[in-house]
Design an enzyme around this catalytic site. Structure first.
Site, PDB file in Angstrom:
ATOM      1  N   GLY A 135       0.792  -1.231   0.000  1.00  0.00           N
ATOM      2  CA  GLY A 135       0.000   0.000   0.000  1.00  0.00           C
ATOM      3  C   GLY A 135       0.816   1.268   0.000  1.00  0.00           C
ATOM      4  N   ASP A 271       0.926  -2.064   8.602  1.00  0.00           N
ATOM      5  CA  ASP A 271       0.487  -0.914   9.392  1.00  0.00           C
ATOM      6  C   ASP A 271      -0.251  -1.320  10.669  1.00  0.00           C
ATOM      7  OD1 ASP A 271      -1.950  -1.761   8.437  1.00  0.00           O
ATOM      8  OD2 ASP A 271      -2.446   0.095   7.368  1.00  0.00           O
ATOM      9  N   ASN A 347      -6.860  -9.761  10.454  1.00  0.00           N
ATOM     10  CA  ASN A 347      -5.966 -10.039   9.321  1.00  0.00           C
ATOM     11  C   ASN A 347      -4.567 -10.449   9.770  1.00  0.00           C
ATOM     12  OD1 ASN A 347      -6.470 -10.304   6.514  1.00  0.00           O
ATOM     13  ND2 ASN A 347      -5.017  -8.697   6.071  1.00  0.00           N
ATOM     14  N   LYS A 413      -4.585   3.644  10.118  1.00  0.00           N
ATOM     15  CA  LYS A 413      -5.219   3.921   8.830  1.00  0.00           C
ATOM     16  C   LYS A 413      -5.397   5.421   8.599  1.00  0.00           C
ATOM     17  CE  LYS A 413      -5.899  -0.500   8.034  1.00  0.00           C
ATOM     18  NZ  LYS A 413      -5.056  -1.202   7.038  1.00  0.00           N
TER      19      LYS A 413
END
Length: 526
Positions: A135, A271, A347, A413
């Site tokens: 990302g 992250d 995740n 995020k």
């Protein structure tokens, strides 16, 4: 799969070729029969696929010889995904067939045993750590990979990850490798950055996830005219982290680690600062004997802030991930219920390496398609077909959820998350963050910062002389032109709203406790 109305691209030629309407008496509107509709749909789908494959064949001719085999493999994977997209419609889950989770399907983390000190070395030698690093930092106003955003003490996500693995390797005299799955967006920068870690006690491997062509929503054809990705980067996209399995195998790393005696990989988003190697989970995995777990998903208790997160369900006698995109509209509120679906996916995944190889060789991995609609800067509407890494759970035997503490889910995020991890709410040691013992309750504060003035990291940092003391904060909402001086303390619920054209400056050394502030002023009562 997300329900998506696919355009008919063939026009009147096919419409006329098919006897599409039944004969009707004059004065009545013609009514298509179900058989004719089905035939029409099948013909349009076949034509769309044929046209797409012609375009892909043309793109392949523009690829350099040294990249042709890789491009051919990736285009073949894209064609398979596209074909499924054309053929499937509606939800991939029949809501009425969702079964109650078996009692033993989710294990409480607190029941896991710690490994004996003598066993830790041998067990860590069975592990590979994988970080999803595809990302960009664009959503936070940063250029380049998101993993190079500074999050704590001038250290980036990547710095903290490397520190964690090096500490593990030094402490237990092991060699746990770190693997980064990059995308074409992050690969070049990441390769340059990781050079600075060469002197450290950590082996770093990288591989790239696939590069798929974006498709026009109207024509269902690739918008790229050649394979010059850097020359037309908007025409291409990385197809989500579900691409991990194929790309990991194609890189040769899967076979390499299996051959060297590694048993499991631990996968997480780079992250997520809470996703560190957990020895108790690793111990459980490697103490199963002849009944190994192939796929373990870390879940945590759902709160109202997590209602859109994927959850675990039992379906067709297997555990599987259910994402909000798969939920029929009439069941959305039920899906968001904290009572019915108590857990959500962090995740953080632990997957057996030889099981990945087996499932890929069998061709039995069938990940739900996520249709991502986007509008480019030139106002062209495109679609991206993506998949999620956790969706593979149903393809494996021996699946399990582990209900882990919330501390293992600490994603960054937005800048509101950045405020938390930069603050005195957390202590940092060897690259890992832990909540300060001075915090009276284990939950993190709810922080909402206005998009216009705080969304970009540069703007966010310019508004704080120093990050406030938030040890006793429950809720913070800030909107508008607001700045904070040095050594500000925020407690309880604090809401600061500067209306359009107004400005609020919170002075140095101010303490705001259970205050609502609005207007255009400097706050002096403290």
């Amino acid at each position: 799969m997300v329900e998506y109305q696919k355009p008919f691209v063939l026009g009147c030629q096919i419409f006329n070729q098919l006897h599409f309407y039944n004969e009707e008496p004059k004065g009545h509107s013609p009514v298509p029969s179900s058989a004719d509709l089905k035939e029409f749909k099948e013909v349009t789908q076949r034509d769309s696929l044929v046209q797409l494959e012609k375009e892909i064949a043309a793109l392949l001719t523009t690829t350099s010889d040294d990249k042709k085999d890789l491009a051919k493999s990736q285009f073949a994977a894209f064609s398979r995904l596209f074909q499924r997209f054309l053929e499937e419609s509606g939800s991939s889950v029949d809501w009425e067939r969702i079964e109650q989770l078996p009692i033993d399907s989710i294990r409480d983390y607190n029941t896991l045993l710690k490994p004996s000190p003598d066993d830790i070395h041998s067990k860590l030698e069975k592990l590979v750590v994988v970080k999803l690093n595809g990302g960009l930092g664009t959503s936070m106003g940063c250029r380049g990979p998101k993993s190079v955003i500074q999050v704590r003490n001038d250290l980036t996500f990547l710095d903290l990850t490397v520190q964690q693995i090096e500490h593990l390797n030094k402490k237990y005299n092991v060699n746990v490798p770190l693997v980064l799955m990059n995308s074409f967006n992050t690969d070049k920068d990441t390769e340059q950055i990781i050079r600075k870690y060469k002197g450290l006690q950590v082996e770093i491997y990288t591989f790239n996830q696939s590069c798929f062509p974006r498709v026009s929503k109207e024509t269902l054809l690739p918008i790229a005219h050649d394979c010059d990705i850097e020359g037309n980067i908007e025409a291409w996209y990385p197809p989500g982290h579900g691409d991990f399995y194929d790309s990991f195998k194609n890189s040769g790393l899967l076979q390499k680690f299996i051959n060297s005696g590694r048993d499991y990989c631990f996968i997480s988003n780079i992250d997520n600062l809470g996703a560190t190697v957990d020895l108790n989970i690793l111990n459980m995995l490697l103490d199963r004997g002849t009944n190994p777990l192939e796929f373990v998903m870390e879940v945590t208790n759902k709160t109202k802030a997590d209602v859109k997160g994927g959850t675990l369900i039992q379906y067709e006698n297997k555990l599987r991930l259910l994402e909000i995109a798969q939920v029929p509209k009439e069941h959305l509120e039920e899906f968001k219920s904290v009572k019915k679906f108590k857990f959500f996916n962090t995740n953080n995944l632990w997957i057996k390496l030889d099981a990945i190889e087996k499932v890929l060789n069998e061709g039995s991995m069938n990940l739900e398609i996520i249709v991502n609609n986007k509008t480019l800067e030139n106002n062209l509407n495109i679609i991206q077909l993506e998949t999620a890494v956790g969706a593979a759970m149903k393809s494996f035997n021996g699946g399990l959820g582990i209900n882990v503490p919330r501390s293992r889910f600490l994603p960054v995020k937005k800048t509101s998350d950045l405020l938390l991890v930069m603050s005195n709410l957390y202590h940092m040691k060897n690259g890992s963050l832990s909540m300060s013992p001075l915090r009276m309750f284990p939950t993190t504060p709810l922080v909402k910062l206005g998009d216009k003035d705080f969304a970009k990291v540069k703007d966010f940092l310019s508004r704080f002389a120093t990050i406030p003391d938030i040890l006793e904060l429950d809720h913070l909402t800030v909107s508008g032109d607001v700045t904070f001086g040095r050594n500000v303390s925020l407690k309880g619920t604090v809401i600061i709203i500067a209306n359009h054209g107004d400005r609020i400056d919170v002075p140095s050394n101010a303490t705001l406790e259970n205050k609502i502030v609005s207007g255009n002023l400097r706050i002096l009562d403290h």
